[in-house]
Design an enzyme around this catalytic site. Structure first.
Site, PDB file in Angstrom:
ATOM      1  N   HIS A   1      -1.758  -0.238 -11.298  1.00 52.31           N
ATOM      2  CA  HIS A   1      -2.795   0.281 -10.334  1.00 52.31           C
ATOM      3  C   HIS A   1      -3.948  -0.702 -10.259  1.00 52.31           C
ATOM      4  O   HIS A   1      -4.364  -1.232 -10.976  1.00 52.31           O
ATOM      5  CB  HIS A   1      -2.904   1.680 -10.360  1.00 52.31           C
ATOM      6  CG  HIS A   1      -3.283   2.290  -9.197  1.00 52.31           C
ATOM      7  ND1 HIS A   1      -4.997   2.274  -8.669  1.00 52.31           N
ATOM      8  CD2 HIS A   1      -2.838   3.382  -8.344  1.00 52.31           C
ATOM      9  CE1 HIS A   1      -5.002   3.098  -7.737  1.00 52.31           C
ATOM     10  NE2 HIS A   1      -3.929   3.571  -7.485  1.00 52.31           N
TER      11      HIS A   1
ATOM     12  N   ASP B   1       3.018   6.767  -7.338  1.00 52.15           N
ATOM     13  CA  ASP B   1       4.599   6.565  -6.684  1.00 52.15           C
ATOM     14  C   ASP B   1       5.537   6.677  -7.640  1.00 52.15           C
ATOM     15  O   ASP B   1       6.598   7.024  -7.351  1.00 52.15           O
ATOM     16  CB  ASP B   1       4.406   5.275  -6.251  1.00 52.15           C
ATOM     17  CG  ASP B   1       3.244   5.021  -5.146  1.00 52.15           C
ATOM     18  OD1 ASP B   1       3.147   5.751  -4.288  1.00 52.15           O
ATOM     19  OD2 ASP B   1       2.334   4.217  -5.443  1.00 52.15           O
TER      20      ASP B   1
ATOM     21  N   HIS C   1       0.858  -1.320  -0.013  1.00 49.17           N
ATOM     22  CA  HIS C   1      -0.007   0.023  -0.099  1.00 49.17           C
ATOM     23  C   HIS C   1       1.043   1.220   0.096  1.00 49.17           C
ATOM     24  O   HIS C   1       1.009   1.921  -1.075  1.00 49.17           O
ATOM     25  CB  HIS C   1      -0.945  -0.101   1.122  1.00 49.17           C
ATOM     26  CG  HIS C   1      -1.856   1.203   1.257  1.00 49.17           C
ATOM     27  ND1 HIS C   1      -2.448   2.004   0.064  1.00 49.17           N
ATOM     28  CD2 HIS C   1      -2.739   1.591   2.139  1.00 49.17           C
ATOM     29  CE1 HIS C   1      -3.042   2.810   0.584  1.00 49.17           C
ATOM     30  NE2 HIS C   1      -3.560   2.708   1.810  1.00 49.17           N
TER      31      HIS C   1
END
Length: 393
Positions: free
Chosen positions: A264, A321, A225
């Protein structure tokens, strides 16, 4: 003959709608992230993190006076009690920053004057205190573990600038503070992700704000996560040079591995947040006179997508990210602080969800989350196990 009576399980609750919310929405097919009706791409770089806090907690953007007030409230609550700093000083210097942050949350509960109150206004005050103190805790721990004294928060600085100041002891320029502010805006909320669901599940028991938030921090600490951008940066450091990107991608895909930052759980197109963070990373690379981390990221994105398409016959997309890693690294932030920074931002979303869960859900739902499970412990065949006394086992 096929047994058609077996239950169909939705592993990990993927695709299962469990509650209604007015806070945010993720449209994975179109690559849209919405905070209370506003596209996040229209907010980042245009409004401050404090404005997003107000929007998430109070359901609308603040006017000028309301913004002044929320900034003042947050600034007044940034100081962490001495007894908590003393406890942090006693922790092993190699403790994981997310563990330190999670440990601090219940300690903060013990000194909160509203902790025994159950009204929505008290919950709002607790939310503001947590939002205000998270950056102080993270920055203080980074300095303590490096043998330095914490830097006291500056009430004249915004949330993003103040965090960078408490980390380094030097006030950031407007561009640097603005980039951090935009990053906090982009990470503030993302609907029913793992940590938000963890917080809401605890909140559904009528536990207080701090208990729910501690669960969210714990969930975020998991590498599946919140740790993705840390692993992105470790990947970039391991590769080291753009010329090595092709070999890295081939080796990863040959071994069945994944390219961190690509793919994702929700988005079927590029994460809209990634395209906002990427040019910030490039700009800071140019400022530093070393664009290799941005260049590496860009090469990995382009070549990784192409290689995945060639091998798998399907597309893969960049997530938030991928570029936040190099952005934070250019800011001089330690890699293991990337996930705590995520928490510094997401605390706004967590607290909004706790308040919604306990005081104002968008639609009625059972008070307590209580899912069912399919018991598959067939230890003794179709019958229950017969108990055997210890002497006869």
């Amino acid at each position: 003959m096929e047994d058609t009576c077996q239950p169909v399980l939705n592993t990990g609750l993927r695709g299962v709608t469990i509650a209604s919310t007015k806070i945010s929405d993720v449209n994975g097919a179109e690559g849209k992230l919405v905070y209370r009706g506003y596209l996040v791409k229209d907010l980042a770089g245009k409004i401050s993190f404090e404005e997003v806090v107000y929007l998430l907690l109070f359901e609308r953007l603040p006017n000028s006076q309301e913004l002044v007030d929320i900034k003042k409230q947050i600034a007044e609550q940034r100081t962490v009690p001495d007894e908590i700093l003393t406890a942090m000083k006693s922790m092993p210097k190699d403790a994981l920053p997310m563990d330190v942050l999670q440990a601090a949350v219940p300690m903060l509960a013990t000194v909160d004057p509203d902790i025994r109150k159950t009204d929505v206004d008290s919950a709002g005050r607790m939310a503001i205190r947590l939002i205000a103190k998270f950056p102080t805790i993270v920055a203080a721990w980074d300095r303590l573990r490096n043998g330095k004294e914490p830097v006291a928060p500056d009430p004249n600085l915004g949330q993003a600038a103040n965090f960078l100041y408490m980390l380094s002891g030097e006030k950031p320029d407007d561009e640097l503070a603005g980039f951090m502010d935009a990053a906090l805006v982009l990470h503030a909320e993302h609907s029913f992700n793992a940590s938000t669901f963890a917080a809401r599940e605890v909140a559904s028991t009528k536990a207080h704000m701090y208990a729910a938030v501690a669960a969210g921090v714990g969930s975020l600490s998991g590498p599946l996560h919140g740790g993705a951008n840390t692993r992105v940066m470790q990947m970039l450091l391991d590769i080291g040079d753009v010329d090595k990107v092709d070999d890295y991608i081939a080796n990863i895909l040959d071994s069945g591995g994944v390219i961190m930052g690509l793919g994702h759980a929700v988005y079927q197109v590029d994460d809209p947040r990634a395209h906002i963070l990427a040019p910030m990373s490039q700009t800071l690379g140019k400022r530093a006179g070393d664009t290799r981390w941005y260049d590496l990221s860009k090469a990995l994105e382009v070549k990784g997508k192409a290689a995945f398409k060639e091998r798998k016959g399907s597309d893969i997309f960049v997530n938030v990210d991928f570029y936040s890693a190099s952005l934070y690294y250019y800011m001089g932030i330690a890699v293991d602080l990337f996930t705590p920074i995520f928490a510094i931002s997401r605390i706004a979303g967590w607290t909004a969800h706790v308040i919604e869960e306990q005081y104002g859900g968008a639609a009625a739902k059972p008070t307590l989350y209580r899912p069912e499970s399919d018991y598959v412990g067939d230890y003794c065949g179709p019958d229950e196990c017969a108990f055997v006394p210890l002497k006869d086992r």
